[in-house]
Design an enzyme around this catalytic site. Structure first.
Site, PDB file in Angstrom:
ATOM      1  N   HIS A  81       6.475  -3.073  -6.668  1.00 44.39           N
ATOM      2  CA  HIS A  81       5.626  -3.192  -7.865  1.00 44.39           C
ATOM      3  C   HIS A  81       4.912  -1.878  -8.160  1.00 44.39           C
ATOM      4  O   HIS A  81       4.636  -1.083  -7.254  1.00 44.39           O
ATOM      5  CB  HIS A  81       4.633  -4.351  -7.739  1.00 44.39           C
ATOM      6  N   ASP A 119       1.894  -1.563  -9.934  1.00 44.32           N
ATOM      7  CA  ASP A 119       0.435  -1.600 -10.067  1.00 44.32           C
ATOM      8  C   ASP A 119      -0.237  -1.447  -8.714  1.00 44.32           C
ATOM      9  O   ASP A 119       0.365  -1.687  -7.665  1.00 44.32           O
ATOM     10  CB  ASP A 119      -0.021  -2.899 -10.735  1.00 44.32           C
ATOM     11  N   ASP A 171       0.266   0.915  -1.529  1.00 46.98           N
ATOM     12  CA  ASP A 171       0.650  -0.449  -1.900  1.00 46.98           C
ATOM     13  C   ASP A 171       0.576  -0.542  -3.423  1.00 46.98           C
ATOM     14  O   ASP A 171      -0.505  -0.733  -3.976  1.00 46.98           O
ATOM     15  CB  ASP A 171      -0.294  -1.444  -1.238  1.00 46.98           C
ATOM     16  N   GLU A 214       1.551  -7.160  -9.858  1.00 43.39           N
ATOM     17  CA  GLU A 214       1.716  -7.990  -8.660  1.00 43.39           C
ATOM     18  C   GLU A 214       0.379  -8.351  -8.053  1.00 43.39           C
ATOM     19  O   GLU A 214       0.179  -9.473  -7.556  1.00 43.39           O
ATOM     20  CB  GLU A 214       2.581  -7.225  -7.639  1.00 43.39           C
ATOM     21  N   GLU A 215      -0.549  -7.403  -8.084  1.00 42.85           N
ATOM     22  CA  GLU A 215      -1.812  -7.573  -7.374  1.00 42.85           C
ATOM     23  C   GLU A 215      -2.749  -8.601  -8.018  1.00 42.85           C
ATOM     24  O   GLU A 215      -3.751  -8.979  -7.422  1.00 42.85           O
ATOM     25  CB  GLU A 215      -2.535  -6.229  -7.261  1.00 42.85           C
ATOM     26  N   ASP A 247       7.379  -3.754   0.237  1.00 39.73           N
ATOM     27  CA  ASP A 247       5.964  -4.045  -0.002  1.00 39.73           C
ATOM     28  C   ASP A 247       5.273  -4.555   1.244  1.00 39.73           C
ATOM     29  O   ASP A 247       4.261  -5.257   1.181  1.00 39.73           O
ATOM     30  CB  ASP A 247       5.834  -5.070  -1.144  1.00 39.73           C
ATOM     31  N   HIS A 281      -6.093  -1.830  -0.079  1.00 44.95           N
ATOM     32  CA  HIS A 281      -7.048  -2.416  -1.030  1.00 44.95           C
ATOM     33  C   HIS A 281      -8.476  -1.945  -0.789  1.00 44.95           C
ATOM     34  O   HIS A 281      -9.423  -2.527  -1.328  1.00 44.95           O
ATOM     35  CB  HIS A 281      -7.007  -3.957  -1.021  1.00 44.95           C
TER      36      HIS A 281
END
Length: 478
Positions: free
Chosen positions: A76, A78, A115, A145-146, A169, A452
């Protein structure tokens, strides 16, 4: 001057640096999607770009592989946008400031976006390398995705012929992820009214937390800043009369918040006393898992008028009573969370308190149970709860030729077999498996830390080895 130009593999890190210069937080992926589409056009590759900013790019088989079945490579585009309190970067408009420190790549003051920017970089490097031996490639770049696997859910999979999918991922080298939890995002709204109230405007702030990925690190015992803020406010409500003006915390529903704050009007001495008392309590409770928690109070200017007595009580009750963290552990897989939720985003509008949760479970009925708990709490306080980004889990496949092939390649490269495991986090493999009958999936990735969070790190040597594993796997698909 490029920061990563000396790193190997050059193509992978070059594409990663180019992506890092483009703001690509969740919900802000159009520019990154356009960049990938332009890449495909410039090289004469077949591609399709949809309204959700997903891009599929196809590359024909290399000579000698024309009869091979196609393989889907997927990641992904994003990223979760979090930053330190003193970072002034506007992540919606500015690129990242990359920093290389030994074997580690990070971004100054912000999340790195490893990520899943490293997947996008590897996919582009495969598509750009005419010397690489491989079957037909179907590279799938998904968006958002997030925030609930939104891009994968919207993707028209009819353009895909492959029934083997390598998802890039995962965040631990040497681990093949072959199953994941399902999840959903719960968006709660509690109405508030406002009225005049005299007193000192104060900012009550909880900060210094480690945070982390709300799936992968929900079992680490780390605190949630918004929930701690609720505890301080709950303690304060039993000591003195005050009114909330606003509460805020976190930036993504699937990231454990590292900081949260309340703006309130009340007695400064009482607020400071409660903050000091709860600060000592948090230090004792989280001394091992989250030792740097701070609770601070400072004068401020309130942008919003004070809430009414009832609205203040409702907001405090919501924060004190909303479920958070692990609800159940798997009875079948030791150490694997089965059901959890995370209060990831807390915000205040003129007429409402807003809270978004990432709810996860490998058992659909337990996921539904937590969603209903949030719905009941919100409605009891006069509000409501909506669900977005509901996605299925990904069931373990006992017979997996792809897993067997990749295990053989991995063992030859590393000298030992990979670890095969399930994960308590959402992966897009579940959605693809639902769209493509008989799909065989494996998820891999290089070592990353602090995903994150502003402390996110990508290990360079691990990225090199993961790239080699991907390339060797493609070569073996003849």
């Amino acid at each position: 001057m490029p920061v990563l130009e000396k790193l190997e593999p050059k193509s992978v890190f070059s594409f990663f640096e180019q992506l890092s210069a483009i703001p690509h937080g969740s919900g802000n992926t159009k520019a990154a999607s356009d960049w990938i589409a332009a890449f495909a056009r410039d090289r004469g590759l077949w591609y399709v770009q949809d309204a959700s900013n997903n891009v599929v790019v196809k590359k024909p088989a290399s000579p000698g592989y024309e009869a091979s079945a196609p393989v889907i490579l997927q990641g992904h585009i994003d990223m979760v946008c979090e930053k330190t309190a003193d970072c002034a970067k506007d992540m919606a408009r500015e690129g990242l400031d990359l920093v290389v420190e030994g074997d580690v790549l990070r971004a100054e003051g912000t999340t790195l976006g490893g990520d899943d920017g490293i997947a996008a970089a590897m996919l582009l490097a495969v598509l750009d390398d005419d010397a690489l031996e491989h079957p037909p490639i179907e590279a799938v770049f998904t968006s958002d995705e997030e925030i609930g696997l939104i891009g994968a859910a919207a993707l028209d999979a009819s353009v895909l012929e492959g029934r083997r999918l390598i998802n890039i991922d995962s965040e631990t080298e040497g681990v093949f992820t072959v199953s994941c939890a399902g999840g959903a995002r719960a968006n709660c709204r509690v109405p508030v009214t406002r009225e005049a109230f005299g007193g000192t405007a104060l900012r009550l702030r909880v900060s210094g937390l480690k945070g982390g990925h709300s799936g992968v690190e929900i079992d680490k015992g780390r605190a949630n800043a918004s929930k701690l803020l609720g505890r301080v406010l709950c303690r304060l409500s039993g000591r003195t009369d005050f009114r909330l003006c606003a509460v805020r915390g976190g930036m993504a529903d699937n990231a454990i918040p590292v900081a949260a704050e309340a703006v309130l009007v009340g007695d400064e001495a009482a607020v400071r006393a409660a903050a000091e008392e709860m600060g000592r309590a948090f230090a004792a409770e989280f001394r091992a898992a989250d030792p740097d928690i701070r609770v601070d109070v400072s004068p401020c200017e309130a942008e919003l008028a004070p809430m009414s007595t009832q609205s203040t009580a409702d907001a405090v009750a919501f924060l004190a009573c909303c479920p958070n963290g692990i609800h159940a552990m798997s009875p079948e897989i030791a150490g694997l969370p089965q059901t959890s939720l995370n209060l990831g985003i807390l915000d205040t509008e003129a007429d409402a308190l807003l809270a978004s949760f990432s709810v996860r479970s490998s058992i659909d009925t337990q996921k539904d149970m937590l969603l209903e708990a949030l719905r009941c709490l919100s409605e009891r306080l006069g509000g409501d709860m909506g669900v977005t980004g509901d996605y299925p889990g990904w069931a373990y496949r006992a017979d997996s030729p792809l897993r067997e092939l990749m295990t053989r390649v991995f063992t030859g490269q590393y000298g030992h077999a990979p670890k095969i495991e399930a994960i308590h986090a959402g992966l897009e493999c579940g959605l693809f498996a639902g769209k493509l009958a008989g799909l065989d999936c494996v998820s891999i990735g290089p070592d990353m830390e602090g995903v994150h969070t502003p402390g996110e790190k990508l290990h360079i040597a691990s990225t090199q080895r993961t790239w080699k594993l991907l390339c060797e796997t493609l070569r073996e698909m003849k």
